[in-house]
Structure formats: structure tokens, C-alpha cells
Design an enzyme around this catalytic site. Structure first.
Site, PDB file in Angstrom:
ATOM      1  N   TYR A 198       0.716   0.094  -4.620  1.00  0.00           N
ATOM      2  CA  TYR A 198       1.270   1.341  -4.093  1.00  0.00           C
ATOM      3  C   TYR A 198       0.458   1.777  -2.891  1.00  0.00           C
ATOM      4  O   TYR A 198      -0.664   1.324  -2.672  1.00  0.00           O
ATOM      5  CB  TYR A 198       1.340   2.436  -5.176  1.00  0.00           C
ATOM      6  CG  TYR A 198       0.057   3.178  -5.459  1.00  0.00           C
ATOM      7  CD1 TYR A 198      -0.239   4.379  -4.798  1.00  0.00           C
ATOM      8  CD2 TYR A 198      -0.857   2.711  -6.384  1.00  0.00           C
ATOM      9  CE1 TYR A 198      -1.413   5.070  -5.062  1.00  0.00           C
ATOM     10  CE2 TYR A 198      -2.023   3.399  -6.661  1.00  0.00           C
ATOM     11  CZ  TYR A 198      -2.305   4.582  -5.996  1.00  0.00           C
ATOM     12  OH  TYR A 198      -3.467   5.268  -6.254  1.00  0.00           O
ATOM     13  N   CYS A 199       1.052   2.647  -2.079  1.00  0.00           N
ATOM     14  CA  CYS A 199       0.384   3.187  -0.892  1.00  0.00           C
ATOM     15  C   CYS A 199       0.776   4.662  -0.772  1.00  0.00           C
ATOM     16  O   CYS A 199       0.872   5.343  -1.774  1.00  0.00           O
ATOM     17  CB  CYS A 199       0.753   2.381   0.352  1.00  0.00           C
ATOM     18  SG  CYS A 199       2.519   2.379   0.734  1.00  0.00           S
ATOM     19  N   ARG A 200       1.046   5.135   0.419  1.00  0.00           N
ATOM     20  CA  ARG A 200       1.471   6.529   0.596  1.00  0.00           C
ATOM     21  C   ARG A 200       2.972   6.668   0.360  1.00  0.00           C
ATOM     22  O   ARG A 200       3.416   7.517  -0.391  1.00  0.00           O
ATOM     23  CB  ARG A 200       1.102   7.022   1.998  1.00  0.00           C
ATOM     24  CG  ARG A 200       1.523   8.454   2.259  1.00  0.00           C
ATOM     25  CD  ARG A 200       1.134   8.904   3.672  1.00  0.00           C
ATOM     26  NE  ARG A 200       1.771  10.178   3.959  1.00  0.00           N
ATOM     27  CZ  ARG A 200       2.990  10.315   4.468  1.00  0.00           C
ATOM     28  NH1 ARG A 200       3.710   9.263   4.768  1.00  0.00           N
ATOM     29  NH2 ARG A 200       3.487  11.510   4.691  1.00  0.00           N
TER      30      ARG A 200
ATOM     31  N   SER B 253       5.599   5.230  -4.306  1.00  0.00           N
ATOM     32  CA  SER B 253       4.171   5.317  -4.051  1.00  0.00           C
ATOM     33  C   SER B 253       3.596   6.725  -4.243  1.00  0.00           C
ATOM     34  O   SER B 253       4.099   7.497  -5.055  1.00  0.00           O
ATOM     35  CB  SER B 253       3.844   4.741  -2.674  1.00  0.00           C
ATOM     36  OG  SER B 253       3.887   3.329  -2.734  1.00  0.00           O
ATOM     37  N   TRP B 254       2.530   7.043  -3.510  1.00  0.00           N
ATOM     38  CA  TRP B 254       1.791   8.277  -3.719  1.00  0.00           C
ATOM     39  C   TRP B 254       2.663   9.525  -3.527  1.00  0.00           C
ATOM     40  O   TRP B 254       2.576  10.480  -4.294  1.00  0.00           O
ATOM     41  CB  TRP B 254       0.561   8.351  -2.814  1.00  0.00           C
ATOM     42  CG  TRP B 254      -0.158   9.662  -2.925  1.00  0.00           C
ATOM     43  CD1 TRP B 254      -0.200  10.655  -1.989  1.00  0.00           C
ATOM     44  CD2 TRP B 254      -0.891  10.143  -4.050  1.00  0.00           C
ATOM     45  NE1 TRP B 254      -0.927  11.721  -2.464  1.00  0.00           N
ATOM     46  CE2 TRP B 254      -1.362  11.428  -3.732  1.00  0.00           C
ATOM     47  CE3 TRP B 254      -1.190   9.622  -5.306  1.00  0.00           C
ATOM     48  CZ2 TRP B 254      -2.118  12.195  -4.607  1.00  0.00           C
ATOM     49  CZ3 TRP B 254      -1.946  10.384  -6.183  1.00  0.00           C
ATOM     50  CH2 TRP B 254      -2.401  11.649  -5.825  1.00  0.00           C
TER      51      TRP B 254
END
Length: 157
Positions: free
Chosen positions: A116-118, A144-145
Site C-alpha cells: 500500500y501507499c498513499r 491505500s492510506w
């Protein structure tokens, strides 16, 4: 008297016509069952929530590929940090070197790993790279985030 071949071939043809539909049905069922056993490549918030609050976090590796400044603002519990810029190198490292550098045990090519990322773009890139390198159990939390933060009420500081 007819030869063995002239008698055997029509009999084999007839039995293959009778058995083939059953065999094909069994083959289709086996293929469907194998696909059903595989998890989808895209992960939902509900799966992440279950992972965070359940015991599966010991079986599933959750990797945050954001930069250190973003990670400082908040993370999904149980996740490990490996920035996207380091993913290719990290996946090529021997197990011992990986653990020394990133602080957790390196996962295998068949282990379940969720990136996951932003917003899902960089995690998708990490997912694609891992797939290209032969990692079969990788998945992408495309929300994601931002999705996690919105649904849990956590806010960045």
C-alpha cells in the site's frame, strides 16, 4: 476376419466420445476450484481491517511503500516500511541482508504480501514489479492510506 485395428479404433472412438464430456467437466471444475482458491489481486478495506484486528497479520506481510516523511504522518498497524525506490533492490537482497536493512524477515515468493501507499499508484507499481520478479502471493491495497484513513477516522498529523 477383420483385423484387431479395424475393431479397436471404432471402439476407442466411441468410448472417448462418451467419457470426454465427463472429463472436460471435471477439468473445468478443477480449473474453477483452483482460481477460487486464489485471492484477488486487489485488496479491500475490509480485508485490511480484518488483517489488522485478527491473527492473520502473522501470515500476511503488509508493506508500506511511501516515503519516510509520509510514513511519519501515520501507518496501517502491522505494516512494514520499504520505500518504492528500494523495492527492486530489496527483493533481490539475500534474506539476512534484507532483515538487517529493513528490520523484518524477508518474505518468500509464495507468501501473501500486500503493498500500500498513499493512493494506490505506487503500491500498484510495487505489485507489478514483484509479479515480474516471480512473487506469486503479492496483492495491492488500491485504496491505500487515503481509504484506510477515511474509513478509520485516523487523521494525518
Amino acid at each position: 476376419m477383420p483385423s484387431f485395428t479395424s475393431l479397436a479404433i471404432p471402439a476407442l472412438y466411441q468410448s472417448s466420445r462418451i467419457l470426454a464430456p465427463r472429463s472436460m467437466a471435471a477439468l473445468r471444475h478443477a480449473q474453477f476450484s483452483a482460481k477460487a482458491a486464489q485471492k484477488p489481486e486487489i485488496v479491500t478495506y475490509e480485508e485490511i481491517d480484518s488483517l489488522v484486528h485478527g491473527k492473520d497479520h502473522e501470515k500476511v506481510v503488509l508493506i508500506d511503500v511511501r516515503e519516510a516523511g509520509e510514513v511519519a504522518k501515520g501507518v496501517i498497524p502491522t505494516s512494514h516500511h520499504v520505500p518504492l525506490g528500494s523495492i527492486q533492490e530489496a527483493l533481490a537482497l539475500p534474506d539476512k541482508d534484507f532483515e538487517e536493512r529493513f528490520g523484518f524477515k524477508k518474505f518468500g515468493k509464495d507468501d501473501e504480501v500486500i503493498f500500500y501507499c498513499r493512493s494506490g499508484k505506487r503500491s500498484g507499481m510495487a505489485f507489478d514489479l514483484a509479479k515480474q520478479l516471480g512473487y506469486k502471493g503479492v496483492r495491492n491495497y488500491s485504496g491505500s492510506w487515503l481509504d484506510y484513513e477515511a474509513k478509520t477516522g485516523n487523521t494525518s498529523k
